[in-house]
Design a protein around this motif. Structure first.
Motif, PDB file in Angstrom:
ATOM      1  N   VAL A 164       0.840  -1.199   0.000  1.00  0.00           N
ATOM      2  CA  VAL A 164       0.000   0.000   0.000  1.00  0.00           C
ATOM      3  C   VAL A 164       0.875   1.249   0.000  1.00  0.00           C
ATOM      4  N   LYS A 165       1.871   1.251   0.845  1.00  0.00           N
ATOM      5  CA  LYS A 165       2.768   2.415   0.941  1.00  0.00           C
ATOM      6  C   LYS A 165       3.527   2.629  -0.368  1.00  0.00           C
ATOM      7  N   GLU A 167       2.579   1.797  -3.423  1.00  0.00           N
ATOM      8  CA  GLU A 167       1.706   2.266  -4.492  1.00  0.00           C
ATOM      9  C   GLU A 167       1.252   3.705  -4.267  1.00  0.00           C
ATOM     10  N   LYS A 168       1.039   4.071  -3.024  1.00  0.00           N
ATOM     11  CA  LYS A 168       0.710   5.469  -2.717  1.00  0.00           C
ATOM     12  C   LYS A 168       1.882   6.377  -3.086  1.00  0.00           C
ATOM     13  N   ASP A 173      -3.658   5.846  -8.516  1.00  0.00           N
ATOM     14  CA  ASP A 173      -4.907   6.469  -8.082  1.00  0.00           C
ATOM     15  C   ASP A 173      -5.701   5.603  -7.109  1.00  0.00           C
ATOM     16  N   TYR A 174      -5.613   4.268  -7.286  1.00  0.00           N
ATOM     17  CA  TYR A 174      -6.379   3.336  -6.454  1.00  0.00           C
ATOM     18  C   TYR A 174      -5.581   2.063  -6.230  1.00  0.00           C
ATOM     19  N   SER A 193      -4.717   1.692   3.807  1.00  0.00           N
ATOM     20  CA  SER A 193      -5.414   2.414   2.740  1.00  0.00           C
ATOM     21  C   SER A 193      -6.120   3.651   3.297  1.00  0.00           C
ATOM     22  N   LEU A 196      -3.556   6.382   4.487  1.00  0.00           N
ATOM     23  CA  LEU A 196      -2.843   7.084   3.420  1.00  0.00           C
ATOM     24  C   LEU A 196      -3.780   7.743   2.408  1.00  0.00           C
ATOM     25  N   ILE A 198      -5.826   6.341   0.004  1.00  0.00           N
ATOM     26  CA  ILE A 198      -5.879   5.773  -1.341  1.00  0.00           C
ATOM     27  C   ILE A 198      -6.905   4.646  -1.335  1.00  0.00           C
TER      28      ILE A 198
END
Length: 452
Positions: A164-165, A167-168, A173-174, A193, A196, A198
């Protein structure tokens, strides 16, 4: 007739790539057009719509609207202008080569789709998004998820948090969720999620269940995933492989009295739903593969891909658990769920999961709108799922409605889709920002994309 008007009509019919790129500072004018604004169910007749630099600069009765002498004029008498549509469960090739990505983007644009959400991204999609935004690549407004979270990629909660971190930070975007997440890994992903900011979109893992997904605050649940399972008595006694894709094998025993509680929970959490009903009505329908063998959409897919799709369809109908009656029950319960969402205030968004079995990018979106009406939505409501609903979801206050000041992402149709939803397929041209793509251009581009 003035030379500027003659030139405008000529360009409207024979635009080349250079013309499309160079229209940014030139007015494009649709005269005598019927406007479907989408902020209300109506047709504004005999309007003139003026576009410049990606914005609608004027809209009103044709006798009252002025425009410059060098405008590109499109005679739209008898035609219908609607906001461009959004495809919120699209797939763009996750490869290193931009060429096949451009092809898919054109399939969407040629079908009037001016915004897409790519649902299985990689780093190349971030580059693609950037080039589309800069106007270096012609395509719909592009949003993208990152690499998927699944049982294959996420084995521990720690790895879920880490991805998650990642990709953020990368700028996706998602977050795209696929099946296989567990009661250990999913909560960690969901918590991070939220922290952060997202959103999670896509599938609901069987071992997580839709109730936990709702509590976790999905941004959108796609495919109605987990919905059939949530309303089927005795689901806790079944293994995932016994239920079938999206609950296809068990839908005949679903309890419709449980639907209101599900709709209430989705509404309270403001979770959007992308039905992708085209999957159920085509791939998972009771019809045999032969029913789709002459589908004209298939010419845009490679023969080996079509063969794989036909095999997948045959595999579904040939499964030992398949019966025609159970397949019909599956399609029908999904229709009931879609209509319940609409009536219960759960915001539906247009999406068809193409390319997927028997769903060709762009063309499948028109099938999806038709299937929404078969579920009980009016044509206007079906059109809302790809216009105003998506604009609200994306917080784009200048999108999804035709009015002065809004973005000029538009589709010109030969017929009225409020009377017949199949008119969405009869496209006379597409506006994407400052670029006008007339029918002749779109047909020429589609011809290049034929694979068979």
């Amino acid at each position: 007739m003035k030379l500027s008007l003659i030139l405008g009509i000529f360009l409207a019919g024979t635009a080349c790539a250079q013309d499309l790129v160079s229209n940014a500072d030139r007015e494009i004018v649709f005269t005598s057009v019927n406007v479907i604004p989408m902020d209300r169910e109506t047709v504004l007749k005999d309007q003139t719509v003026v576009v410049k630099s990606g914005r609608i600069t004027a809209l009103g009765e044709s006798s009252k609207i002025k425009y410059s002498k060098n405008a590109l004029v499109v005679n739209a008498k008898g035609k219908y202008l609607t906001p461009g549509w959004s495809e919120m469960h699209a797939h763009v090739p996750a490869v290193d080569d931009l060429a096949p990505m451009k092809e898919v983007l054109m399939l969407y644009l040629a079908n009037g789709i001016t915004t897409i959400r790519g649902m299985l991204g990689n780093a190349k999609h971030l580059e693609l998004r950037d080039k589309v935004r800069k106007g270096e690549i012609l395509g719909p407004n592009f949003y993208t998820t990152g690499p998927a979270f699944s049982g294959q990629t996420i084995k521990t909660a720690a790895r879920g948090i880490e991805q998650v971190k990642e990709e953020k930070a990368a700028g996706y975007d998602y977050l795209k969720l696929l099946p296989g997440l567990t009661k250990e890994t999913f909560p960690a992903i969901a918590k991070t999620s939220r922290e952060l900011g997202i959103g999670m979109v896509g599938h609901v893992s069987f071992n997580v269940g839709v109730w936990a997904a709702i509590d976790a605050g999905y941004s959108s649940i796609d495919h109605l995933d987990g919905f059939v399972e949530a309303i089927t008595p005795g689901i806790d006694t079944l293994a995932e492989q016994e239920t079938g894709l999206f609950g296809a094998w068990i839908a005949y025993s679903a309890d419709t009295t449980k639907i209101p509680a599900l709709i209430k929970a989705l509404k309270e959490k403001n979770i959007r739903v992308v039905p992708t009903q085209a999957i159920a009505e085509r791939w998972l329908s009771p019809l045999p593969a032969s029913a789709y063998a002459t589908d004209p959409d298939l010419k845009y897919m490679k023969p080996e891909e079509v063969k794989n799709w036909m095999n997948a369809k045959t595999g579904y109908t040939g499964n030992a658990k398949f019966t025609k009656e159970h397949a019909e029950a599956f399609v029908n319960i999904r229709r009931k769920l879609i209509l319940a969402c609409q009536k219960g205030g759960v915001q539906l968004m247009l999406g068809s999961d193409a390319p997927q079995v028997l769903n060709v990018p762009g063309f499948a979106t028109h099938h999806e709108m038709k299937y929404l009406t078969l579920a009980g939505l009016t044509p206007f409501e079906a059109l809302q799922t790809g216009t105003v609903n998506v604009a609200d979801y994306l917080k784009k206050v200048d999108s999804g409605v035709i009015k002065t000041g809004n973005a000029s992402d538009l589709v010109l149709l030969s017929g009225n889709p409020l009377e017949d939803i199949s008119q969405t397929k009869n496209i006379e041209g597409v506006m994407i920002g400052s670029k006008w793509l007339p029918k002749s251009y779109l047909q020429a581009e589609l011809k290049k994309l034929e694979k068979q």
